[in-house]
Design a protein around this motif. Sequence first.
Motif, PDB file in Angstrom:
ATOM      1  N   VAL A 108     -54.461  14.440  -3.948  1.00  0.00           N
ATOM      2  CA  VAL A 108     -55.799  15.025  -4.082  1.00  0.00           C
ATOM      3  C   VAL A 108     -56.814  13.942  -4.457  1.00  0.00           C
ATOM      4  O   VAL A 108     -57.952  13.940  -3.967  1.00  0.00           O
ATOM      5  CB  VAL A 108     -55.801  16.171  -5.104  1.00  0.00           C
ATOM      6  N   GLU A 148     -46.505  22.825  -4.667  1.00  0.00           N
ATOM      7  CA  GLU A 148     -47.508  21.764  -4.525  1.00  0.00           C
ATOM      8  C   GLU A 148     -48.563  22.136  -3.495  1.00  0.00           C
ATOM      9  O   GLU A 148     -49.759  21.888  -3.682  1.00  0.00           O
ATOM     10  CB  GLU A 148     -46.834  20.456  -4.118  1.00  0.00           C
ATOM     11  N   ASN A 162     -52.437  22.404  -4.266  1.00  0.00           N
ATOM     12  CA  ASN A 162     -53.361  21.445  -3.661  1.00  0.00           C
ATOM     13  C   ASN A 162     -54.388  22.107  -2.744  1.00  0.00           C
ATOM     14  O   ASN A 162     -55.526  21.629  -2.621  1.00  0.00           O
ATOM     15  CB  ASN A 162     -52.587  20.410  -2.847  1.00  0.00           C
TER      16      ASN A 162
END
Length: 336
Positions: free
Chosen positions: A160, A186, A190
């Motif tokens: 990120v 994840e 994200n």
Amino acid sequence: MHIEIKKYVLQLQHPFGISRETHVTQDTMIICLTLNGKTGYGEATSNPYYKITVESMKAEIEAVQNNIETYDFDTPENFHTFLKSLGLQNFTLCAMDLAANDLYGKLQGKPLYEIWGTNTSYYPITNYTIGIDTIPKMVEKLQEKPWPVYKIKLGTSDDVAIVRELRQHTDSIFRIDANCAWTAEETLKNAPLLKDLGVEFLEQPLKADDWEGMEKVKKECVLPVIADESCIVESDVENCGGYFDGINIKLTKCGGLTPARRMIQKAKELGLKVMVGCMTESTVGISAIAQLLPQLDYVDMDGPLLLKEDIAQGVQILEDGKLIFPELPGSGIQLL
């Protein structure tokens, strides 16, 4: 028909990094298929992930070369069926099929997209890929090549942060390709952050066989997700229907233009978006992809833009992402 096999080592402008590897060159095999004074060209690259080398592909062809050269060529579709019956694997099939399609178009005196009943009044713009590197180096690559759409390769501990920094330097569309590096958790963590940073979609965030994880992602993710490693051959399209929003077809993985066209049709029947991607091919492979453009929603055909020096003429990619289609028929390819 006469077959000629050529090997090239393509030099890349920058080290090209994805979640599982980095390389500075790309080995590729070019097939030259000649009949009645016309030559069609096809390409397939080596690939360590799929354990493919130019030497292994060349050996496959040479083992059945006499069968191929004495085949009574009529259409690429019939030729593809014949080649499959000889046991050629998909990367090798791709190079042969691309050459056969280019040859067929040249024998007919028409570009493939016209033979297929499409036209180039509309086509998606290719993205330009930024491979994994240090954040300053990725920013440098982005600034070096101003482009309307970028594909960002991720799969690091700072994913990120990478996108956040890149966003400071461009207003262009971002697409994210994690190459199987994330978990479902994840991905869901994200995705909202990446959406706020102007990301259009995620490509293959999870391992190719993590269907349970993809089911969760499909239900909860705020961004569309496109299959890549989960969609290799024709039978995979239907499998992906309930787990992804679209598919990325690679000609080398599925076996060429002939099966790719069937995959496009099936994906559309299932309501999936369709993308075709490249494997850092030269203009030989990219010009074949270009023939499919009127049928696509997205395309990743930036291979020649990543090379220090190309080996062929065909479709030309301009600085704004627009294309000049070749005047030659078929895929319009000439080797330099």
